[in-house]
Design a protein around this motif. Structure first.
Motif, short mmCIF file in Angstrom:
data_model
loop_
_atom_site.label_atom_id
_atom_site.label_comp_id
_atom_site.label_asym_id
_atom_site.label_seq_id
_atom_site.Cartn_x
_atom_site.Cartn_y
_atom_site.Cartn_z
N VAL A 294 0.84 -1.20 0.00
CA VAL A 294 0.00 0.00 0.00
C VAL A 294 0.88 1.25 0.00
O VAL A 294 0.60 2.24 -0.70
CB VAL A 294 -0.94 0.00 1.22
CG1 VAL A 294 -1.68 1.34 1.33
CG2 VAL A 294 -1.96 -1.15 1.10
N ALA A 295 1.97 1.23 0.77
CA ALA A 295 2.88 2.38 0.82
C ALA A 295 3.48 2.65 -0.55
O ALA A 295 3.61 3.82 -0.97
CB ALA A 295 3.98 2.12 1.85
N GLU A 296 3.86 1.58 -1.27
CA GLU A 296 4.43 1.77 -2.61
C GLU A 296 3.40 2.35 -3.57
O GLU A 296 3.71 3.22 -4.40
CB GLU A 296 4.96 0.44 -3.14
CG GLU A 296 5.65 0.58 -4.49
CD GLU A 296 6.20 -0.73 -5.02
OE1 GLU A 296 6.79 -0.71 -6.12
OE2 GLU A 296 6.04 -1.77 -4.34
N ALA A 297 2.13 1.86 -3.48
CA ALA A 297 1.07 2.37 -4.35
C ALA A 297 0.86 3.87 -4.13
O ALA A 297 0.70 4.65 -5.09
CB ALA A 297 -0.22 1.60 -4.11
N ARG A 298 0.87 4.30 -2.88
CA ARG A 298 0.66 5.72 -2.59
C ARG A 298 1.88 6.56 -2.99
O ARG A 298 1.73 7.70 -3.47
CB ARG A 298 0.36 5.89 -1.10
CG ARG A 298 -1.01 5.31 -0.72
CD ARG A 298 -1.26 5.33 0.77
NE ARG A 298 -2.61 4.82 1.07
CZ ARG A 298 -3.07 4.60 2.31
NH1 ARG A 298 -2.27 4.83 3.36
NH2 ARG A 298 -4.28 4.15 2.49
N GLN A 299 3.06 6.02 -2.79
CA GLN A 299 4.27 6.75 -3.17
C GLN A 299 4.34 6.98 -4.67
O GLN A 299 4.78 8.04 -5.13
CB GLN A 299 5.49 5.97 -2.69
CG GLN A 299 6.83 6.65 -3.00
CD GLN A 299 8.02 5.82 -2.57
OE1 GLN A 299 7.86 4.66 -2.15
NE2 GLN A 299 9.20 6.39 -2.65
N ARG A 300 3.88 6.00 -5.44
CA ARG A 300 3.95 6.10 -6.90
C ARG A 300 2.66 6.65 -7.51
O ARG A 300 2.47 6.59 -8.73
CB ARG A 300 4.28 4.72 -7.48
CG ARG A 300 5.67 4.23 -7.12
CD ARG A 300 5.94 2.83 -7.66
NE ARG A 300 5.74 2.74 -9.11
CZ ARG A 300 5.89 1.61 -9.80
NH1 ARG A 300 6.22 0.48 -9.17
NH2 ARG A 300 5.70 1.60 -11.10
#
Length: 404
Positions: A294-300
């Motif tokens: 989820v953190a990667e999805a929001r970061q990108r």
């Protein structure tokens, strides 16, 4: 067959020891077991083995005390019934209500050629109604009178919960039971991880199945009857259906209207082998893998926004986020048609499980802070899809049952 064998045994018993109260007790027990077998209760299969074993042992005792050709024949007959009952009980490992392994087989038993509909409530069914359904599914005339069965190859006889259907190719059983399919539904539900499957199995109150009883052409493979069974199941399906189950493989698919079309098509078993909707798998919020995804999805996320601004006609963009109705929350894919700095606008990309009043295609507005995943297609390849990898790992670790 077993009734005749039982009479044979009782005649030997009475001949040897006279009519005593034990004969009556044995008769009552045998009748109860026979009734259980008729209604396909699993306990009755093992009860039948016990009754047959008692018959065989008793006749062996008679033969040892009073050797004769008649008593030897009685021992042989009782032994044959015991063996046949044991095979039946063993085969029920595949034909039972219990889920089988992923390959759908237990031991070396023959697979059960059957498809089952899970229903919201008991279904009324009688021969006349069933004959019309059969004629629509198989495009041939069926008669319903037991007396008219002679001279015709297509007939349906019986009454709920069991009907026998005869054609020139095979004999079939149609079951229509006003109860849940599994003996221990709660245990089965606990073993399922996909939310739609859990809901359908937990809530169904009746089931209806079409089983291959016996091919009349021994050169024809039993599996070749699946298309014929599937067409009939499609005709039997209706708005009261919750799911479709294949006992041989333990594959289950929550019901939707597309399954009827698949059942009538060239590859009818795709109705159970291909999942209709995106799987809904429960994963703990604090699972480190999910948190990282989820953190990667929001970061990108800016990558998604830029691609959406430069989108071409026909290009699809979707995000995943929690949608709440009342006390229920589900993480659902949403097909995006508009973006704001703090909100995402789109339509539900799959059917909710427990969100009352919501369905596939409904328009929703999602706060950007709730975003958990996203995907779009670039050069024929998906970009994004961060959480499905975690879900696949969780499924593999759990050895999820009943999912295709």
């Amino acid at each position: 067959m077993y009734f005749i064998g039982g009479l044979w045994f009782v005649s030997g018993w009475v001949r040897h020891a006279g009519f005593r109260w034990e004969v009556g007790v044995f008769g009552v027990i045998s009748a109860i077991v026979a009734a259980g077998m008729w209604f396909r209760c699993r306990w009755a299969d093992f009860g039948g083995v016990g009754v047959a074993a008692f018959m065989a042992l008793y006749m062996i005792a008679i033969l040892l005390g009073e050797p004769s050709l008649w008593n030897a024949l009685l021992v042989f007959g009782c032994g044959w019934i015991l063996w046949d009952m044991w095979k039946l009980c063993h085969n029920q490992g595949v034909e039972s209500d219990e889920p089988t392994g992923e390959d759908g087989e237990k031991g070396e038993s023959e697979p059960m050629i059957s498809l089952v509909l899970f229903l919201k409530e008991p279904r009324y069914l009688e021969c006349a109604v069933l004959a019309n359904i059969l004629e629509s599914a198989w495009q041939t005339k069926f008669i319903t009178s037991e007396g008219e069965k002679e001279g015709t190859q297509n007939y349906v006889v019986g009454e709920s919960p069991m009907f026998i259907v005869g054609t020139r190719e095979a004999m079939f059983l149609i079951h229509n039971h006003p109860r849940q399919y599994f003996d221990d539904t709660e245990t089965v539900v606990e073993e399922l991880r996909e939310a739609r499957m859990r809901k359908a199995v937990a809530e169904h109150q009746a089931w209806l199945s079409v089983d291959l009883l016996r091919p009349l052409d021994e050169s024809r493979a039993p599996e070749s009857f699946y298309p014929q069974i599937a067409r009939l199941v499609a005709e039997l399906a209706g708005p009261d259906c919750l799911g479709l189950f294949q006992p041989h493989t333990s594959r289950f698919n929550p019901w939707d209207e597309s399954l009827a079309e698949k059942l009538r098509g060239a590859a009818p078993l795709s109705a159970v082998s291909e999942y209709s909707d995106a799987p809904v798998i429960a994963v703990k919020d604090d699972d480190p893998r999910m948190v990282a995804a989820v953190a990667e999805a929001r970061q990108r996320w800016p990558e998604f926004v830029e691609a959406f601004r430069q989108r071409t006609e026909g290009q699809h963009f979707s995000i995943k986020a929690p949608i709440t109705r009342g006390e229920n929350t589900e993480f659902i894919w949403v097909k995006v048609f508009g973006l704001e700095p703090e909100y995402i606008h789109g339509h539900l990309g799959n059917n909710p499980v427990n969100l009352d009043g919501m369905k596939l295609g409904d328009q929703v507005e999602v706060p950007l802070k709730d975003l958990t995943d996203w995907v779009f297609i670039r050069d024929a390849k998906p970009v994004g899809l961060f959480t499905p990898k975690v879900i696949d790992q969780v499924q593999a670790e759990r050895g999820t049952k009943g999912e295709s």
